[in-house]
Scaffold this motif. Structure first.
Motif, mmCIF file in Angstrom:
data_model
loop_
_atom_site.group_PDB
_atom_site.id
_atom_site.type_symbol
_atom_site.label_atom_id
_atom_site.label_comp_id
_atom_site.label_asym_id
_atom_site.label_seq_id
_atom_site.Cartn_x
_atom_site.Cartn_y
_atom_site.Cartn_z
ATOM 1 N N VAL A 161 25.398 15.828 25.136
ATOM 2 C CA VAL A 161 26.186 16.081 26.200
ATOM 3 C C VAL A 161 25.773 15.452 27.300
ATOM 4 O O VAL A 161 24.647 14.914 27.578
ATOM 5 N N HIS A 162 26.845 14.676 28.171
ATOM 6 C CA HIS A 162 26.473 13.669 28.993
ATOM 7 C C HIS A 162 26.901 14.379 30.394
ATOM 8 O O HIS A 162 27.616 15.045 30.480
ATOM 9 N N ASN A 163 26.519 13.705 31.313
ATOM 10 C CA ASN A 163 26.865 14.046 33.008
ATOM 11 C C ASN A 163 26.759 15.657 33.010
ATOM 12 O O ASN A 163 27.609 16.359 33.499
ATOM 13 N N VAL A 164 25.344 16.153 32.738
ATOM 14 C CA VAL A 164 25.418 17.744 32.587
ATOM 15 C C VAL A 164 25.716 18.366 33.956
ATOM 16 O O VAL A 164 26.379 19.161 34.005
ATOM 17 N N GLU A 165 25.370 17.685 35.118
ATOM 18 C CA GLU A 165 25.389 18.524 36.456
ATOM 19 C C GLU A 165 26.973 18.335 36.802
ATOM 20 O O GLU A 165 27.554 19.446 37.372
ATOM 21 N N GLU A 166 27.848 17.280 36.525
ATOM 22 C CA GLU A 166 29.254 17.237 36.593
ATOM 23 C C GLU A 166 29.717 18.318 35.850
ATOM 24 O O GLU A 166 30.932 19.146 36.094
ATOM 25 N N LEU A 167 29.529 18.473 34.453
ATOM 26 C CA LEU A 167 29.964 19.587 33.445
ATOM 27 C C LEU A 167 29.767 20.946 34.051
ATOM 28 O O LEU A 167 30.627 21.632 34.009
ATOM 29 N N ARG A 168 28.615 21.194 34.566
ATOM 30 C CA ARG A 168 28.192 22.249 34.977
ATOM 31 C C ARG A 168 28.985 22.697 36.079
ATOM 32 O O ARG A 168 29.457 23.674 36.478
ATOM 33 N N ASN A 169 29.366 21.814 37.073
ATOM 34 C CA ASN A 169 30.188 22.101 38.176
ATOM 35 C C ASN A 169 31.627 22.573 37.904
ATOM 36 O O ASN A 169 32.433 23.253 38.462
ATOM 37 N N GLU A 170 32.110 21.489 37.080
ATOM 38 C CA GLU A 170 33.426 21.715 36.485
ATOM 39 C C GLU A 170 33.982 22.884 35.867
ATOM 40 O O GLU A 170 34.778 23.533 35.972
ATOM 41 N N PHE A 171 33.008 23.643 35.086
ATOM 42 C CA PHE A 171 33.064 24.984 34.343
ATOM 43 C C PHE A 171 32.411 25.827 34.833
ATOM 44 O O PHE A 171 32.335 26.905 34.306
ATOM 45 N N ASN A 172 31.737 25.694 36.336
ATOM 46 C CA ASN A 172 30.954 27.167 36.555
ATOM 47 C C ASN A 172 29.879 27.240 35.748
ATOM 48 O O ASN A 172 29.701 28.745 35.847
ATOM 49 N N ILE A 173 29.147 26.467 35.203
ATOM 50 C CA ILE A 173 28.098 27.001 34.009
ATOM 51 C C ILE A 173 27.057 27.626 34.973
ATOM 52 O O ILE A 173 26.351 26.903 35.839
ATOM 53 N N PRO A 174 26.381 28.704 34.877
ATOM 54 C CA PRO A 174 25.459 29.041 35.566
ATOM 55 C C PRO A 174 24.034 28.549 35.268
ATOM 56 O O PRO A 174 23.863 27.927 34.275
ATOM 57 N N ASN A 175 22.952 28.470 36.303
ATOM 58 C CA ASN A 175 21.800 27.648 36.115
ATOM 59 C C ASN A 175 21.013 28.137 35.079
ATOM 60 O O ASN A 175 20.259 27.293 34.596
ATOM 61 N N HIS A 176 21.163 29.101 34.414
ATOM 62 C CA HIS A 176 20.095 29.867 33.491
ATOM 63 C C HIS A 176 20.615 29.146 32.055
ATOM 64 O O HIS A 176 19.702 29.401 31.070
ATOM 65 N N LEU A 177 21.875 28.831 31.969
ATOM 66 C CA LEU A 177 22.632 28.161 30.791
ATOM 67 C C LEU A 177 22.179 26.558 30.896
ATOM 68 O O LEU A 177 22.551 25.949 31.743
ATOM 69 N N VAL A 178 21.471 26.150 29.949
ATOM 70 C CA VAL A 178 21.149 24.485 29.644
ATOM 71 C C VAL A 178 22.205 23.877 28.629
ATOM 72 O O VAL A 178 21.857 24.153 27.527
ATOM 73 N N PRO A 179 23.131 23.036 29.031
ATOM 74 C CA PRO A 179 23.720 22.449 27.878
ATOM 75 C C PRO A 179 22.980 21.560 27.189
ATOM 76 O O PRO A 179 22.218 20.803 27.801
ATOM 77 N N VAL A 180 22.940 21.587 25.936
ATOM 78 C CA VAL A 180 21.826 20.989 24.718
ATOM 79 C C VAL A 180 22.857 19.827 24.359
ATOM 80 O O VAL A 180 22.234 18.953 23.784
ATOM 81 N N MET A 181 23.894 20.422 23.670
ATOM 82 C CA MET A 181 24.615 19.534 22.569
ATOM 83 C C MET A 181 26.238 19.940 22.821
ATOM 84 O O MET A 181 26.467 20.921 23.555
ATOM 85 N N MET A 182 27.229 18.974 22.374
ATOM 86 C CA MET A 182 28.313 19.675 22.032
ATOM 87 C C MET A 182 28.939 19.276 20.792
ATOM 88 O O MET A 182 28.190 18.798 19.721
ATOM 89 N N ILE A 183 29.841 20.160 20.344
ATOM 90 C CA ILE A 183 30.366 19.960 19.071
ATOM 91 C C ILE A 183 31.937 20.073 19.342
ATOM 92 O O ILE A 183 32.622 20.875 19.760
ATOM 93 N N THR A 184 32.551 18.933 18.611
ATOM 94 C CA THR A 184 33.878 18.899 18.485
ATOM 95 C C THR A 184 34.542 19.666 16.954
ATOM 96 O O THR A 184 33.896 19.586 16.106
ATOM 97 N N ILE A 185 35.383 20.096 17.127
ATOM 98 C CA ILE A 185 36.036 20.942 16.160
ATOM 99 C C ILE A 185 37.435 20.609 15.913
ATOM 100 O O ILE A 185 38.192 20.646 16.712
ATOM 101 N N GLY A 186 37.859 20.815 14.493
ATOM 102 C CA GLY A 186 39.435 20.676 14.204
ATOM 103 C C GLY A 186 39.508 20.490 12.587
ATOM 104 O O GLY A 186 38.570 21.015 12.084
ATOM 105 N N LYS A 187 40.589 19.636 12.600
ATOM 106 C CA LYS A 187 40.493 19.396 10.887
ATOM 107 C C LYS A 187 40.822 17.754 10.968
ATOM 108 O O LYS A 187 41.523 17.053 11.598
#
Length: 211
Positions: A161-187
């Motif tokens: 997961v990159h640019n965590v602070e920008e991601l946090r602001n973009e999606f209003n992620i509260p401070n107690h939640l810490v982005p650790v990784m991302m997963i893409t999903i589909g077929k």
């Protein structure tokens, strides 16, 4: 599908079928299995932000160095560690009903809460250890998510997961939640993509110590 087949058929997808859509019901059945993941003191540290909206998904792509797999995936998922999980008030929500239903007695409840209090204070006193604990628990959760997704016919790819602070602001992620990784999903577009080299077991497993 046997467990052996499930594990051997799962691989990281680098491109997805763009037109493939996933519903909330698809995710619900995956998460119903995922929630059985073990966690320290059963405190269940992991939270997920599931992004299926195309415009929002493209914004994640921009913040992730324009990785194409995000564009074609049915969804991109932010896996987060919940720092509030170590609070006694959160532990009481889990263990209080167990005591009420007599799944544990009063003594076991008090001993468990005391152990969690000591554990919590130790993590609060060492933020590096707290980050490690969040990574350890979310990693277990994310792996079961990917296996569950494969069970239901969906492919995944774990990502930084990159640019965590920008991601946090973009999606209003509260401070107690810490982005650790991302997963893409589909077929996956490529069902026959060969697996990358894996070390033989003897290269990474030792028994009873090192010589």
């Amino acid at each position: 599908m046997s467990f052996v087949d499930l594990v051997t058929s799962r691989h990281s997808a680098v491109n997805f079928i763009k037109e493939e859509k996933m519903t909330e019901e698809d995710f619900k059945q995956i998460f119903e299995l995922t929630r059985l993941t073990p966690s320290a003191y059963n405190l269940q540290f992991t939270s997920y932000l599931v992004i299926t909206d195309e415009e929002k998904k493209e914004r994640v792509k921009e913040l992730s160095y324009n990785q194409y797999k995000i564009h074609t995936a049915s969804a991109v998922i932010i896996v987060m560690g919940n720092k509030n999980s170590i609070e006694l008030s959160e532990a009481e929500k889990i263990y209080g009903p167990m005591k009420m239903l007599k799944m544990i007695d009063e003594l076991d409840y008090e001993m468990t809460m005391e152990a969690i209090k000591t554990y919590s204070e130790g993590l609060k006193g060492d933020l590096n250890n707290l980050e490690l604990e969040l990574a350890r628990n979310t990693g277990l959760h994310a792996m079961l998510f990917m296996l569950s997704a494969k069970h239901f016919g969906f492919d995944t790819c774990p990502m930084h997961v990159h640019n965590v602070e920008e991601l946090r602001n973009e999606f209003n992620i509260p401070n107690h939640l810490v982005p650790v990784m991302m997963i893409t999903i589909g077929k996956s577009v490529d069902k026959e993509r060969p697996r990358g080299y894996r070390k033989p077991v003897g290269e990474f497993v030792n028994f009873n110590g090192y010589k």
